[in-house]
Design a protein around this motif. Sequence first.
Motif, PDB file in Angstrom:
ATOM      1  N   ALA B  18       0.840  -1.199   0.000  1.00 62.47           N
ATOM      2  CA  ALA B  18       0.000   0.000   0.000  1.00 62.47           C
ATOM      3  C   ALA B  18       0.861   1.230   0.000  1.00 62.47           C
ATOM      4  O   ALA B  18       2.067   1.164   0.191  1.00 62.47           O
ATOM      5  N   VAL B  19       0.206   2.321  -0.223  1.00 59.88           N
ATOM      6  CA  VAL B  19       0.881   3.607  -0.141  1.00 59.88           C
ATOM      7  C   VAL B  19       0.944   3.974   1.333  1.00 59.88           C
ATOM      8  O   VAL B  19      -0.066   3.969   2.027  1.00 59.88           O
ATOM      9  N   PHE B  20       2.143   4.233   1.806  1.00 63.37           N
ATOM     10  CA  PHE B  20       2.272   4.622   3.198  1.00 63.37           C
ATOM     11  C   PHE B  20       1.894   6.086   3.356  1.00 63.37           C
ATOM     12  O   PHE B  20       2.187   6.914   2.496  1.00 63.37           O
ATOM     13  N   ALA B  21       1.247   6.364   4.494  1.00 63.61           N
ATOM     14  CA  ALA B  21       0.734   7.724   4.707  1.00 63.61           C
ATOM     15  C   ALA B  21       1.859   8.749   4.671  1.00 63.61           C
ATOM     16  O   ALA B  21       1.678   9.860   4.197  1.00 63.61           O
ATOM     17  N   ASP B  22       3.029   8.363   5.160  1.00 64.80           N
ATOM     18  CA  ASP B  22       4.103   9.366   5.203  1.00 64.80           C
ATOM     19  C   ASP B  22       4.807   9.511   3.859  1.00 64.80           C
ATOM     20  O   ASP B  22       5.527  10.470   3.644  1.00 64.80           O
ATOM     21  N   GLU B  23       4.603   8.550   2.958  1.00 72.39           N
ATOM     22  CA  GLU B  23       5.246   8.672   1.646  1.00 72.39           C
ATOM     23  C   GLU B  23       4.322   9.312   0.630  1.00 72.39           C
ATOM     24  O   GLU B  23       4.775   9.844  -0.376  1.00 72.39           O
ATOM     25  N   ALA B  24       3.001   9.248   0.889  1.00 72.28           N
ATOM     26  CA  ALA B  24       2.039   9.825  -0.040  1.00 72.28           C
ATOM     27  C   ALA B  24       2.325  11.304  -0.212  1.00 72.28           C
ATOM     28  O   ALA B  24       2.690  11.989   0.740  1.00 72.28           O
ATOM     29  N   ALA B 890      11.636   5.207   4.520  1.00 71.66           N
ATOM     30  CA  ALA B 890      11.234   6.195   5.514  1.00 71.66           C
ATOM     31  C   ALA B 890      10.921   5.513   6.839  1.00 71.66           C
ATOM     32  O   ALA B 890      10.868   6.162   7.875  1.00 71.66           O
ATOM     33  N   ASP B 891      10.697   4.171   6.780  1.00 70.30           N
ATOM     34  CA  ASP B 891      10.373   3.491   8.025  1.00 70.30           C
ATOM     35  C   ASP B 891      11.605   3.249   8.880  1.00 70.30           C
ATOM     36  O   ASP B 891      11.489   2.846  10.025  1.00 70.30           O
ATOM     37  N   GLN B 896      15.915   6.464  16.360  1.00 68.95           N
ATOM     38  CA  GLN B 896      15.798   5.299  17.226  1.00 68.95           C
ATOM     39  C   GLN B 896      17.112   4.521  17.234  1.00 68.95           C
ATOM     40  O   GLN B 896      17.586   4.081  18.284  1.00 68.95           O
TER      41      GLN B 896
END
Lengths: 240, 927
Positions: B18-24, B890-891, B896
Amino acid sequence: MLNLWSAALLICASLASAARLSVSIPASPPLLPNPATLPSSTHAVLIGPPGIRYDVPIKRDSTFTFPDLAEASYLLTIYSRDHFFPPLRVDVEKATGESQSQTIQAWQTFRGNEWTHKGAHYGSGKGELQVSVQPSMPKNFYQERGGFSVFSFLKSPMILMALVSGAMIFGMPYLMENMDPDTKAEFEEMQKKGPLTGSQGAGAQMQNFDFASWMAGGKGADTEGGASGGGGGGGGAKRR
Amino acid sequence: MRLPLIAAVTLLARTTLAVFADEAFKVDYHLALIGEPSDASLFHQPNPSSRASLIYSVSEEGVLGAVNPRDGTLVWRQVLSLEATARNTSFLRAGEGQDVVISGLGSQVAAWSAADGRQIWSVDLGSQLADVEILELSDGKETPGPKDALALSTTEKNAAVSRIDGATGTIKWQYPLDGGDAPYQVSASATEVYAVVLHKTMMGYIKLKVISLDPVTGHKKDEYVLSSDNELATPDSIISVGANSASPIIAWTDSAYSVLKVNVIGTKATSTFSIEKHNGHAVTSIKLHAPYHVNCLSHFLVHYETSDAHWAEVFHIDPKQSKVEKAYSLPKISGKGAFSTSTSDANVYFTRVTRDQVVTVSSASHGVLGRWAVEDYGVAGGTGEVTEPLRSVSDVSIKGETVSAVRSAVLLSTGDWVLLRDGMPIWSRPEMLASVVAASFVAPAEAEALVHELEAEAHSNPLQAYIHRVIRHLHDLQKLPVVLPSLPQRMMQGFLGTNEDEDVASDTFGFHQIVACATKNGRLVALDAANLSKILWNRQVADLKSEQTWQPIVSSPKGGVIEVKSRAAAGTQYNASSGEQLLSILPIDVELDAAAKPVQYTMRESTLEATMDGNAAWHFSPMDGERIVSLVPRPVNDPVASIGKVLGDRRVLYKYLDPNLALLVTAKDTARSATFYVLNTVSGAVLHSSSHVGVDLSAPISSIMSENWFAYSLTAEASDDSPKGHQLVVGELFESLVADDRGPLEVTANYSSIQTSTDPFTLTQTYQIPEAISKMAVTRTRQGITSRQLLAVLPDSHAVVGLPYAVLDPRRPANRDPTKTEQLEGLVRYAPVIDLDPKWYLNHKREVIGLRDVVTSPALIESTSLVFAYGLDVFGTRLSPSFSFDILGADFNKFQMLATVAALAVATFAVAPLVARKQVNRRWQFL
């Protein structure tokens, strides 16, 4: 291809006596509290027999109007950017008896099922039919990443193991100290017998393994290390 | 060796993609275009109570759109017809103080809500429209609410003037016109409706006939013919003008552009003005600009153009005597210019946009009210090309007697639509990209060079390769002084994740490839596939006359070079990064070309004919009454990492891999059937065929062939064994359906398709899909190790979806649950319906309209495939069908990681003294 469609449309328009279908989208909270918020690209497509296809955009009052339908069985699909709508089957049948207008009926239909398999009846009318269709589901485009959260971090088995062993290492000496002398002696006896602990235990050997001397002298250094190992885990307690 | 890796990769692909929310909105880009605006453009206030206005335009692509003049964003758009041509003139009218715009295109007149673009009504008049106007009566008889529209329709049967109710779209009255005359224009004054028709005389000339109608009843009041002598030979020399002025006019010239004749409609007299010649250059075009409001002064501007210059004359009409007088003229300026008319109360202003300035004058006098220099339009053009303004529409703000600001939306010769505010470009929309007809990725030259060097090393003996490598590294060292100073900055950017604006030159992962697009107007535009905010270059490559079309083929024969081939001409090559034409056209390596394709096939009158070494090899003619719909060969560059499919029990099913496979689609219109053939294009053998009946042949039939599988979609009527709706069929070819068995190919090291014919074993599966697919493509990666995704264009949902192959796999077990080994392989039970999950939408929330094709290209890293879709909109993204296994996405949380390292360091330092003490204590206890 569009040419064909429009040609087909024209032919249909000239053949048919007007059967009119209008589909309205009511306010249906919580999915769609205000149908006026639907984007203007929302449109409804009515697919008839091969070659017949009507495509109408949403109107200002959130309805779709198909003014002139020929006699056939149609599949109605509403496409919107943010919502799914259930597909409908619309049948326009010949006028029966003395009435001049065609019968028009609508049911819910299910993808992957036989065409005769009809769902909920949305209504029927003579010459004109108004149905209202509610959105079935919002479209969810995005996948959330499993972000970093302290709770999920603590839940992971590795961390749990580390925490437990940490508690053992730091908590054990205090526990031992607070034990009465009899139990303590008994416990120490038990530990000496254990295969992993005790002076000859694998654990003790591992812990007291002198890497540097092993590198330097090999065998002898190893025995020295083994001999020097006093009581493994219990060593700390003895000292006190 | 590779098999376990592939198994791992396929297992990875099992989870949802899926399209990740932070990459959209970051990885993907989208240009919501409308196309080059036609003359039907205007500024209008969607909400009469507010002063904010939008720019409305019907484009040459047949799209009606509203653009915010502040930042150039699209507010809404509606596709009126995606096959509008220059012949189909479009109309756009907005009544003053109304929240409605009325469009006319083809045979359809429609009213749209100006603020949100929803339709109010739409009327199909059954024939081509000649004119659409808004009826602005000022005699107090008009009804409150939306104003009525007038439409003039053509063709013998339906030629009529219709008055359409502004609120409901019902036709109030219709006045049929005589068959012999060609309707030309409808005009309305405050009291009358005039229809201008062209009457062909015996001599072949055209006479203008004016019919005046009563606006309330639609009855004819008067009819007369204007004495146009014999100078009107074609309708082209009539210069029509907007009709709703206080004194509507019609003007025409002779074919040599030597005299201009003007008639105020409603009177019979014509005024004649001679057109002067300038420097011997003949006038090539005359345009008329006049205000559209009834209450405005009756002034108009005539815009003359020669091949190298332009000028204008302003005329005044005396409404009482219906006399036309020349008031003043605007000086001649070289190059092209665009004039636009704006009104403020009764005053009329003309704004002139030239190559280097914007000038506003009042219609009453020639005094310049405002002049602004245009230094640069801020758009990319070809080398040495002068950017010319072609059309403009302006909004003038008046403060007292002076012009305080002018906003002009200008269409430039490059195809960009630019808004100039006081001569400063505020935004530009690359509208030429709405008419892209062919596009291709170009591999960057630098990356290509490195690939060649690496290949050279791989193919030479170890010593040579080593020396080669050392020399290459020494060469690379020369770049060190340049790289070193920028290193801290780059590290900082990399750490903070702000280094997204890399350019084509410093492209590590191959995301910044150049995309070359050939447009309908004969321009070639180069874009950066990862950053669409800037157009690299844009140049005219084909000199097309109006109405002329071309079918270019854009390809990239080698890194950094674009080749454009047209049907007629030989290929021309361009430098991909600068756009310069490569003068020394490299001779095409004939031998190599011939070696790649020993058998050439062409389509001739619905048969396929193949030749081998100039001799006829085979031909394929469809059965009686069938026509060839499409032919999709396997892509030329289609790397396959594994020749087999690993089953759950580690055995292998061998794929039927042949570089010469093609999927041919034929249709039979009478029987409404479509047949799909898998052909071997060398031997001409039919390897697989399937036929479908009850197919809607007017709906799109899309097909794709890749690796050892094919897919096609169609729309079918309900039958006894299949429901009504859209179907997607997937077929996979195997050498044998028995695991670990290669069938007859096992014993042969080499084989020829011509000598041995081995039929593949084909598995097919049909799925029901919720909507039609108009075009298919498949993702491509460098080595083909990454699993593939089928990309499908959904014209109804305005989307492009990426279907994972695991969902389509024809080996999904039907009517039973998968066995243990099948589960290990990742097969799930067959379900007849594939719901196109919105999470598969590559475009997520964006709406991508009018896509013609999707092209894909491998990035430099294996996991990623670049996707570029074009048509009306331009959309692009990059995909990792098996997730980004070779790049930190981006993940990957850098903070961290650093925090963990820091925590470990602290822990080490904290525990070290404890351990040391313990060891020391232990020694002391025993020694």
